[in-house]
Motif scaffolding. Structure first.
Motif, PDB file in Angstrom:
ATOM      1  N   CYS A 123      26.467  49.063   2.316  1.00 17.76           N
ATOM      2  CA  CYS A 123      25.269  48.217   2.166  1.00 17.76           C
ATOM      3  C   CYS A 123      24.861  47.675   3.531  1.00 17.76           C
ATOM      4  O   CYS A 123      25.710  47.275   4.333  1.00 17.76           O
ATOM      5  CB  CYS A 123      25.566  47.080   1.210  1.00 17.76           C
ATOM      6  SG  CYS A 123      24.286  45.815   1.185  1.00 17.76           S
ATOM      7  N   GLN A 124      23.578  47.661   3.788  1.00 17.79           N
ATOM      8  CA  GLN A 124      23.039  47.209   5.071  1.00 17.79           C
ATOM      9  C   GLN A 124      23.300  45.719   5.298  1.00 17.79           C
ATOM     10  O   GLN A 124      23.399  45.272   6.428  1.00 17.79           O
ATOM     11  CB  GLN A 124      21.534  47.482   5.093  1.00 17.79           C
ATOM     12  CG  GLN A 124      20.863  47.312   6.431  1.00 17.79           C
ATOM     13  CD  GLN A 124      21.154  48.459   7.379  1.00 17.79           C
ATOM     14  OE1 GLN A 124      21.706  49.486   7.000  1.00 17.79           O
ATOM     15  NE2 GLN A 124      20.807  48.268   8.636  1.00 17.79           N
ATOM     16  N   LEU A 142      21.596  49.503  -0.213  1.00 16.34           N
ATOM     17  CA  LEU A 142      21.592  48.062  -0.519  1.00 16.34           C
ATOM     18  C   LEU A 142      22.165  47.830  -1.907  1.00 16.34           C
ATOM     19  O   LEU A 142      21.847  48.565  -2.842  1.00 16.34           O
ATOM     20  CB  LEU A 142      20.158  47.523  -0.463  1.00 16.34           C
ATOM     21  CG  LEU A 142      19.455  47.587   0.898  1.00 16.34           C
ATOM     22  CD1 LEU A 142      17.959  47.638   0.720  1.00 16.34           C
ATOM     23  CD2 LEU A 142      19.862  46.420   1.770  1.00 16.34           C
ATOM     24  N   CYS A 143      22.999  46.795  -2.052  1.00 21.89           N
ATOM     25  CA  CYS A 143      23.601  46.478  -3.353  1.00 21.89           C
ATOM     26  C   CYS A 143      22.549  45.940  -4.313  1.00 21.89           C
ATOM     27  O   CYS A 143      21.631  45.242  -3.899  1.00 21.89           O
ATOM     28  CB  CYS A 143      24.648  45.391  -3.229  1.00 21.89           C
ATOM     29  SG  CYS A 143      25.913  45.711  -2.060  1.00 21.89           S
ATOM     30  N   LEU A 144      22.753  46.271  -5.576  1.00 26.51           N
ATOM     31  CA  LEU A 144      21.928  45.691  -6.644  1.00 26.51           C
ATOM     32  C   LEU A 144      22.830  45.572  -7.862  1.00 26.51           C
ATOM     33  O   LEU A 144      22.860  46.425  -8.729  1.00 26.51           O
ATOM     34  CB  LEU A 144      20.715  46.595  -6.913  1.00 26.51           C
ATOM     35  CG  LEU A 144      19.627  46.047  -7.835  1.00 26.51           C
ATOM     36  CD1 LEU A 144      19.058  44.744  -7.304  1.00 26.51           C
ATOM     37  CD2 LEU A 144      18.504  47.051  -7.995  1.00 26.51           C
ATOM     38  N   GLU A 147      26.428  40.391  -9.337  1.00 31.28           N
ATOM     39  CA  GLU A 147      27.024  39.399  -8.422  1.00 31.28           C
ATOM     40  C   GLU A 147      26.152  39.133  -7.201  1.00 31.28           C
ATOM     41  O   GLU A 147      26.129  38.036  -6.669  1.00 31.28           O
ATOM     42  CB  GLU A 147      28.412  39.856  -7.938  1.00 31.28           C
ATOM     43  CG  GLU A 147      29.431  40.081  -9.034  1.00 31.28           C
ATOM     44  CD  GLU A 147      29.293  41.448  -9.683  1.00 31.28           C
ATOM     45  OE1 GLU A 147      29.491  42.444  -8.982  1.00 31.28           O
ATOM     46  OE2 GLU A 147      28.948  41.512 -10.877  1.00 31.28           O
ATOM     47  N   ARG A 148      25.475  40.153  -6.720  1.00 30.25           N
ATOM     48  CA  ARG A 148      24.660  39.968  -5.507  1.00 30.25           C
ATOM     49  C   ARG A 148      23.488  40.948  -5.486  1.00 30.25           C
ATOM     50  O   ARG A 148      23.600  42.075  -5.946  1.00 30.25           O
ATOM     51  CB  ARG A 148      25.520  40.109  -4.243  1.00 30.25           C
ATOM     52  CG  ARG A 148      26.201  41.430  -4.150  1.00 30.25           C
ATOM     53  CD  ARG A 148      27.174  41.531  -3.002  1.00 30.25           C
ATOM     54  NE  ARG A 148      27.720  42.876  -2.992  1.00 30.25           N
ATOM     55  CZ  ARG A 148      28.682  43.293  -3.795  1.00 30.25           C
ATOM     56  NH1 ARG A 148      29.230  42.465  -4.657  1.00 30.25           N
ATOM     57  NH2 ARG A 148      29.102  44.543  -3.762  1.00 30.25           N
ATOM     58  N   ASN A 149      22.378  40.466  -4.943  1.00 30.16           N
ATOM     59  CA  ASN A 149      21.163  41.275  -4.862  1.00 30.16           C
ATOM     60  C   ASN A 149      20.769  41.421  -3.387  1.00 30.16           C
ATOM     61  O   ASN A 149      19.864  40.743  -2.900  1.00 30.16           O
ATOM     62  CB  ASN A 149      20.051  40.618  -5.684  1.00 30.16           C
ATOM     63  CG  ASN A 149      18.856  41.542  -5.870  1.00 30.16           C
ATOM     64  OD1 ASN A 149      18.685  42.512  -5.137  1.00 30.16           O
ATOM     65  ND2 ASN A 149      18.015  41.221  -6.841  1.00 30.16           N
TER      66      ASN A 149
END
Ligand SMILES: [Zn+2]
Ligand SMILES: [Zn+2]
Length: 157
Positions: A123-124, A142-144, A147-149
């Motif tokens: 993830c960047q 990028l995570c989606l 827990e985190r966006n």
């Protein structure tokens, strides 16, 4: 007359030096160059009003080309080939390393959709592994997850 000469000066400075014999294409490129120079003059005035240092005309033109996905620049729009490959030549490989998206594209809020990539990538934002890629910021993982966006964080100013 003097005003016309003055307006022609920055156009001549970095004109689209494309060799064309067609007279109407010369007019087309002249109009295109005038539009870019006018945009730069407005941008420069805006910078002066907000006490910012404006970028030089050449850099301004380069950033426009970069945002439009001109070949040899990191960004690429879908449907527009990166290489001008001809028959017989092997297609040019697209670098797998994520390339930096120009900040104006990254934050333009236009056409950025999550897509599934084939492999897990870093993830960047948080460097954790994810398969989600941005459809517009090519190669940016990028995570989606609940827990985190990171996808949202990356595109928000
Ligand atoms: Zn992340
Ligand atoms: Zn994006």
């Amino acid at each position: 007359m003097g005003g016309v000469d003055l307006a022609d000066m920055p156009i001549e400075l970095y004109c689209s030096n494309l060799k064309t014999r067609k007279w109407y294409m010369r007019i087309f490129y002249y109009v295109l160059d005038s539009a870019v120079v006018n945009a730069w003059l407005i941008y420069r005035r805006h910078c002066w009003q907000s006490n910012d240092q404006p970028m030089p005309l050449l850099k301004f033109k380069t950033s426009i080309a970069c945002s439009l996905g001109y070949p040899d620049t990191p960004r690429r729009r879908p449907g527009r080939p990166l290489s001008l490959e001809s028959e017989g030549n092997p297609p040019q490989t697209i670098p797998t390393q994520p390339t930096l998206t120009p900040t104006d594209v990254r934050h333009d809020g236009y056409n950025h959709f999550p897509e599934f990539g084939k492999d897990q990538e870093r993830c960047q934002i948080c460097q954790k592994k994810t398969k989600i890629l941005c459809s517009e910021c090519l190669g940016i993982a990028l995570c989606l997850v609940p827990e985190r966006n990171c996808f949202l964080s990356y595109h928000r100013k």
